[in-house]
Design an enzyme around this catalytic site. Structure first.
Site, PDB file in Angstrom:
ATOM      1  N   ASP A  53       0.799  -1.223   0.000  1.00  0.00           N
ATOM      2  CA  ASP A  53       0.000   0.000   0.000  1.00  0.00           C
ATOM      3  C   ASP A  53       0.834   1.278   0.000  1.00  0.00           C
ATOM      4  O   ASP A  53       0.338   2.352   0.322  1.00  0.00           O
ATOM      5  CB  ASP A  53      -0.962   0.014   1.192  1.00  0.00           C
ATOM      6  CG  ASP A  53      -0.244  -0.192   2.529  1.00  0.00           C
ATOM      7  OD1 ASP A  53       0.960   0.131   2.618  1.00  0.00           O
ATOM      8  OD2 ASP A  53      -0.879  -0.677   3.482  1.00  0.00           O
ATOM      9  N   ARG A  67       1.127   7.030   0.181  1.00  0.00           N
ATOM     10  CA  ARG A  67       0.388   6.018   0.947  1.00  0.00           C
ATOM     11  C   ARG A  67      -1.015   5.927   0.364  1.00  0.00           C
ATOM     12  O   ARG A  67      -1.710   6.927   0.232  1.00  0.00           O
ATOM     13  CB  ARG A  67       0.330   6.424   2.426  1.00  0.00           C
ATOM     14  CG  ARG A  67      -0.472   5.466   3.319  1.00  0.00           C
ATOM     15  CD  ARG A  67       0.161   4.086   3.373  1.00  0.00           C
ATOM     16  NE  ARG A  67      -0.411   3.260   4.416  1.00  0.00           N
ATOM     17  CZ  ARG A  67      -1.591   2.621   4.329  1.00  0.00           C
ATOM     18  NH1 ARG A  67      -2.339   2.770   3.251  1.00  0.00           N
ATOM     19  NH2 ARG A  67      -2.007   1.872   5.322  1.00  0.00           N
ATOM     20  N   ASP A  72      -5.462  -0.845   3.663  1.00  0.00           N
ATOM     21  CA  ASP A  72      -4.318  -1.271   4.458  1.00  0.00           C
ATOM     22  C   ASP A  72      -3.974  -2.698   4.066  1.00  0.00           C
ATOM     23  O   ASP A  72      -4.855  -3.572   4.052  1.00  0.00           O
ATOM     24  CB  ASP A  72      -4.660  -1.194   5.949  1.00  0.00           C
ATOM     25  CG  ASP A  72      -3.505  -1.616   6.841  1.00  0.00           C
ATOM     26  OD1 ASP A  72      -2.355  -1.336   6.477  1.00  0.00           O
ATOM     27  OD2 ASP A  72      -3.767  -2.213   7.903  1.00  0.00           O
ATOM     28  N   GLU A  75       1.760  -6.153   6.638  1.00  0.00           N
ATOM     29  CA  GLU A  75       3.127  -5.661   6.601  1.00  0.00           C
ATOM     30  C   GLU A  75       4.061  -6.646   5.901  1.00  0.00           C
ATOM     31  O   GLU A  75       3.965  -7.857   6.080  1.00  0.00           O
ATOM     32  CB  GLU A  75       3.646  -5.424   8.024  1.00  0.00           C
ATOM     33  CG  GLU A  75       2.909  -4.354   8.804  1.00  0.00           C
ATOM     34  CD  GLU A  75       3.174  -2.958   8.275  1.00  0.00           C
ATOM     35  OE1 GLU A  75       4.052  -2.800   7.400  1.00  0.00           O
ATOM     36  OE2 GLU A  75       2.518  -2.020   8.745  1.00  0.00           O
ATOM     37  N   ARG A 117       3.848  11.732   4.152  1.00  0.00           N
ATOM     38  CA  ARG A 117       3.595  11.034   2.898  1.00  0.00           C
ATOM     39  C   ARG A 117       2.356  11.597   2.205  1.00  0.00           C
ATOM     40  O   ARG A 117       1.387  11.990   2.864  1.00  0.00           O
ATOM     41  CB  ARG A 117       3.391   9.540   3.150  1.00  0.00           C
ATOM     42  CG  ARG A 117       4.571   8.854   3.809  1.00  0.00           C
ATOM     43  CD  ARG A 117       4.285   7.396   4.112  1.00  0.00           C
ATOM     44  NE  ARG A 117       3.193   7.245   5.075  1.00  0.00           N
ATOM     45  CZ  ARG A 117       2.820   6.087   5.617  1.00  0.00           C
ATOM     46  NH1 ARG A 117       3.471   4.978   5.281  1.00  0.00           N
ATOM     47  NH2 ARG A 117       1.836   6.019   6.479  1.00  0.00           N
TER      48      ARG A 117
END
Length: 242
Positions: A53, A67, A72, A75, A117
């Site tokens: 993402d 971003r 989302d 990770e 970002r």
């Protein structure tokens, strides 16, 4: 006096010319501001994909980290967290999707997050990258905060379809939640009869997963649970040799 006046005028002209050159080298923030919330897409150049993402782009000869708004992904490169299930898959999917074609971004009302970002809706060849991630079950709808909520309803509809089809992150019980991604705990896995593979970090930092029939399975304290070997490998773990 005339000579001094001419000299002063020459210096002022020189300074103005220098300032003009400096501004030409900076991102055209005034132009960007006019695009915020307008729905207009801004052509940019993709520099690299950081994870599922987050990407780095070049706009007006200036690099920016973008971003993705309202989604989302698990990770895959977080400095203090382990790789999460489907994190690598999400990252690879975004890389493949954005490797070729015309990249554009669309800004909403608030332009940046607390990390500086850019917050944006991202498109490749006219198609939404956010929607593609949600459709494949590689992202969840998240961080829906006013005023950046333009496509929240559309995204939730796509997410609901992925949930019903148990795609990607939705194939793991209680993994994707409103608060983020949670590793299934031992109690949940034993009750469900799955997610019984233990992921553990060795003393040397190696990511190792242990199968129920493994020699060290019972004595291993899991730091992460996996429902399949494929999921463990995607998360960067290797199988224990014993």
């Amino acid at each position: 006096m005339k000579i001094l006046s001419k000299l002063a005028a020459a210096i002022i002209i020189c300074l103005l010319a220098a300032c003009g050159t400096f501004l030409d080298e900076q991102p055209n923030t005034t132009e960007q501001k006019t695009e915020i919330g307008s729905g207009k897409r801004i052509p940019v150049k993709l520099v690299k994909v950081i994870d599922g993402d987050t990407v780095k782009i070049k706009i007006n000869n200036h690099e920016e980290t973008v971003r993705f708004l309202l989604v989302d992904t698990p990770e895959s490169v977080h400095p203090t967290r382990p790789v999460q299930p489907f994190g690598i898959e999400a990252s690879q999917f975004t890389k493949k999707l954005m490797s070729n074609g015309k990249t554009e971004i669309e800004l909403d009302v608030s332009e940046r997050d607390k990390y500086g970002r850019l917050l944006a809706y991202v498109y490749v060849n006219g198609s939404s990258v956010q929607e593609a991630l949600l459709r494949e079950g590689l992202a969840r709808v998240a961080y829906v905060y006013a005023p950046n909520t333009k496509y929240a309803d559309e995204y939730r509809i796509i997410q609901s379809e992925a949930q019903q089809n148990e795609k990607g992150i939705w194939s793991l019980e209680n993994y994707a939640t409103e608060d983020g991604f949670e590793s299934p705990n031992k109690e949940a896995s034993s009750n469900l009869g799955k997610c019984s593979i233990k992921g553990n970090l060795s003393s040397s930092g190696d990511k190792i997963y242990h199968m129920p029939d493994g020699r060290y399975y019972d004595m291993t304290i899991p730091e992460q649970w996996f429902c399949s070997e494929k999921e463990a490998k995607y998360s960067g773990f290797r199988r224990s040799q014993q």
